[in-house]
Write a protein that holds these residues in place. Sequence first.
Motif, PDB file in Angstrom:
ATOM      1  N   LEU A  47       5.265   9.464 -12.238  1.00 14.97           N
ATOM      2  CA  LEU A  47       5.075   8.713 -10.997  1.00 14.97           C
ATOM      3  C   LEU A  47       6.352   7.989 -10.597  1.00 14.97           C
ATOM      4  CD1 LEU A  47       1.629   7.091 -11.899  1.00 14.97           C
ATOM      5  CD2 LEU A  47       2.054   9.278 -10.765  1.00 14.97           C
ATOM      6  N   ASN A  48       6.541   7.835  -9.306  1.00 18.11           N
ATOM      7  CA  ASN A  48       7.712   7.131  -8.788  1.00 18.11           C
ATOM      8  C   ASN A  48       7.270   6.132  -7.730  1.00 18.11           C
ATOM      9  OD1 ASN A  48      10.346   6.386  -8.165  1.00 18.11           O
ATOM     10  ND2 ASN A  48      10.552   8.000  -6.618  1.00 18.11           N
ATOM     11  N   PRO A  49       7.018   4.871  -8.107  1.00 17.86           N
ATOM     12  CA  PRO A  49       6.541   3.866  -7.141  1.00 17.86           C
ATOM     13  C   PRO A  49       7.460   3.660  -5.938  1.00 17.86           C
ATOM     14  CG  PRO A  49       6.224   3.095  -9.392  1.00 17.86           C
ATOM     15  CD  PRO A  49       7.051   4.336  -9.481  1.00 17.86           C
ATOM     16  N   ALA A  50       8.725   4.002  -6.085  1.00 17.98           N
ATOM     17  CA  ALA A  50       9.650   3.843  -4.955  1.00 17.98           C
ATOM     18  C   ALA A  50       9.241   4.718  -3.772  1.00 17.98           C
ATOM     19  CB  ALA A  50      11.070   4.179  -5.394  1.00 17.98           C
ATOM     20  N   SER A  51       8.662   5.893  -4.048  1.00 15.91           N
ATOM     21  CA  SER A  51       8.191   6.771  -2.968  1.00 15.91           C
ATOM     22  C   SER A  51       7.057   6.107  -2.200  1.00 15.91           C
ATOM     23  CB  SER A  51       7.715   8.107  -3.540  1.00 15.91           C
ATOM     24  OG  SER A  51       8.774   8.812  -4.129  1.00 15.91           O
ATOM     25  N   PHE A  52       6.211   5.378  -2.914  1.00 15.48           N
ATOM     26  CA  PHE A  52       5.111   4.633  -2.302  1.00 15.48           C
ATOM     27  C   PHE A  52       5.670   3.680  -1.250  1.00 15.48           C
ATOM     28  CE2 PHE A  52       2.156   1.144  -2.001  1.00 15.48           C
ATOM     29  CZ  PHE A  52       0.901   1.661  -2.228  1.00 15.48           C
ATOM     30  N   THR A  53       6.722   2.956  -1.601  1.00 12.06           N
ATOM     31  CA  THR A  53       7.341   2.001  -0.682  1.00 12.06           C
ATOM     32  C   THR A  53       7.881   2.699   0.556  1.00 12.06           C
ATOM     33  OG1 THR A  53       7.930   0.500  -2.484  1.00 12.06           O
ATOM     34  CG2 THR A  53       9.187   0.305  -0.435  1.00 12.06           C
ATOM     35  N   GLN A  54       8.569   3.820   0.348  1.00  7.88           N
ATOM     36  CA  GLN A  54       9.162   4.550   1.471  1.00  7.88           C
ATOM     37  C   GLN A  54       8.102   5.036   2.449  1.00  7.88           C
ATOM     38  OE1 GLN A  54      11.361   7.575  -0.582  1.00  7.88           O
ATOM     39  NE2 GLN A  54      12.825   6.119  -1.459  1.00  7.88           N
ATOM     40  N   ASN A  55       6.969   5.513   1.934  1.00  7.14           N
ATOM     41  CA  ASN A  55       5.891   6.002   2.790  1.00  7.14           C
ATOM     42  C   ASN A  55       5.212   4.860   3.534  1.00  7.14           C
ATOM     43  OD1 ASN A  55       6.256   8.728   2.136  1.00  7.14           O
ATOM     44  ND2 ASN A  55       5.048   8.524   0.273  1.00  7.14           N
ATOM     45  N   CYS A  56       5.088   3.711   2.894  1.00  8.90           N
ATOM     46  CA  CYS A  56       4.530   2.532   3.570  1.00  8.90           C
ATOM     47  C   CYS A  56       5.397   2.115   4.740  1.00  8.90           C
ATOM     48  CB  CYS A  56       4.401   1.362   2.596  1.00  8.90           C
ATOM     49  SG  CYS A  56       3.052   1.512   1.418  1.00  8.90           S
ATOM     50  N   ILE A  57       6.713   2.173   4.539  1.00 10.59           N
ATOM     51  CA  ILE A  57       7.656   1.775   5.585  1.00 10.59           C
ATOM     52  C   ILE A  57       7.460   2.626   6.837  1.00 10.59           C
ATOM     53  CG2 ILE A  57      10.099   1.791   6.216  1.00 10.59           C
ATOM     54  CD1 ILE A  57      10.703   0.882   3.337  1.00 10.59           C
ATOM     55  N   LYS A  58       7.213   3.927   6.655  1.00 10.36           N
ATOM     56  CA  LYS A  58       6.999   4.818   7.807  1.00 10.36           C
ATOM     57  C   LYS A  58       5.817   4.354   8.652  1.00 10.36           C
ATOM     58  CE  LYS A  58       8.779   9.091   5.723  1.00 10.36           C
ATOM     59  NZ  LYS A  58       8.396  10.485   5.332  1.00 10.36           N
ATOM     60  N   PHE A  59       4.703   4.001   7.987  1.00 11.66           N
ATOM     61  CA  PHE A  59       3.524   3.547   8.714  1.00 11.66           C
ATOM     62  C   PHE A  59       3.778   2.195   9.377  1.00 11.66           C
ATOM     63  CE2 PHE A  59       1.018   6.301   5.641  1.00 11.66           C
ATOM     64  CZ  PHE A  59       0.686   7.245   6.597  1.00 11.66           C
ATOM     65  N   LYS A  60       4.461   1.310   8.671  1.00  9.33           N
ATOM     66  CA  LYS A  60       4.767  -0.011   9.230  1.00  9.33           C
ATOM     67  C   LYS A  60       5.595   0.121  10.508  1.00  9.33           C
ATOM     68  CE  LYS A  60       4.726  -2.665   4.885  1.00  9.33           C
ATOM     69  NZ  LYS A  60       5.562  -3.440   3.931  1.00  9.33           N
ATOM     70  N   GLU A  61       6.547   1.023  10.492  1.00 13.30           N
ATOM     71  CA  GLU A  61       7.409   1.208  11.666  1.00 13.30           C
ATOM     72  C   GLU A  61       6.623   1.702  12.869  1.00 13.30           C
ATOM     73  OE1 GLU A  61      10.412   3.813  10.135  1.00 13.30           O
ATOM     74  OE2 GLU A  61      11.682   2.161   9.399  1.00 13.30           O
ATOM     75  N   VAL A  62       5.625   2.566  12.631  1.00 11.95           N
ATOM     76  CA  VAL A  62       4.784   3.059  13.729  1.00 11.95           C
ATOM     77  C   VAL A  62       3.970   1.909  14.325  1.00 11.95           C
ATOM     78  CG1 VAL A  62       2.817   4.514  14.341  1.00 11.95           C
ATOM     79  CG2 VAL A  62       4.643   5.417  12.902  1.00 11.95           C
ATOM     80  N   PHE A  63       3.346   1.117  13.464  1.00 12.33           N
ATOM     81  CA  PHE A  63       2.562  -0.023  13.947  1.00 12.33           C
ATOM     82  C   PHE A  63       3.431  -0.988  14.754  1.00 12.33           C
ATOM     83  CE2 PHE A  63      -0.373   0.809  10.205  1.00 12.33           C
ATOM     84  CZ  PHE A  63      -1.447   1.198  10.985  1.00 12.33           C
TER      85      PHE A  63
END
Length: 348
Positions: A47-63
Amino acid sequence: MINSKYIKGNQEKGLTPITSQWMQEIMSHPKVINELFTKFGSPLNILNPASFTQNCIKFKEVFESNEVKYGIFYARKANKAKAFVKQAFKENIGVDTASERELLQSLQLGGDGEHLVLTSAIKTKRQIEIAIQNNVPIVLDNDDECILVNNIAEKNNKKARVAFRLSGFHVEGSKLYSRFGFDIDKIEEYLINHVGEGKAYNNFKVEGLHFHLDGYSTQQRSEALLQCIKLTQRLKEHDFSFRFIDMGGGILINYLKHKEEWLDFDTRLEQSLKGEISPVTFNKNGLGYRLEDGIIKGERKTYPYFNEINSDKFLDKILKYSNQKGNSVASLLKKENIEIRIEPEDLW
């Protein structure tokens, strides 16, 4: 011994997955992989938790680009690794829990009422007690749950924070089926007559609406949101105030590198069922297709692994969808000061 050559995809007309840079780096070191298998055994999940952060950022930017209040709640049932729960709280992301164990573990890992929600399809007394005692919102699906939650809240001398899950939305003349929630055509009368001070369910603090839709249609999700917004507007006249609308999960992700390979797989699957080529699935499984009198019938019942509209683009399309008056979902949410929530399953 693992082959030292790392190959992406089946070289015989297979499907080439999209792999992250960190995955490629790990697979380029077979000695390390062998050591991990020796130490931990198989199967081996890295597992790589850093990928989790990157994917969250994408959704945050859309909102943020759509100027709406938002909440992201990682659907823990999709991957129960504690590392992602810790990462969620680190990134100020919530966690959607669907069992007693998920709820307890998430609380123990630092979760609280603002970063957790209980959405189990079947809720036990113990789950409900834990949620109420820790001020965690509970998503209600039916009258039986309302009775149970209200009684437990009364015994604990607390108000239960609740949201009501809805179903039966109307899209293009059809009523959408869902195995969860109250019928949207009946919920308004139900809330007015049963929920509030002096009524049957007077131990609720109603905070939101929620829905779960089968399939992956952006139009259906947008229409459901529009109908939820209209409902909140009508219920204002009866002293209901909704903080959020949660559209659940089902956000499409793209897992494959090439569209042509995905289309070719579908064609070859049909050919294999007809016996024109060798089987392409285990035990010649049709994955929803079937051969009758030499004709392929049915439809493929798998996840649509290649998607051009996916992840942040999928969410953006929902928020920009407009009603007949030309008002977008995002603009109406903003006007009503309602937070939009999502529960994505694939954030890692």
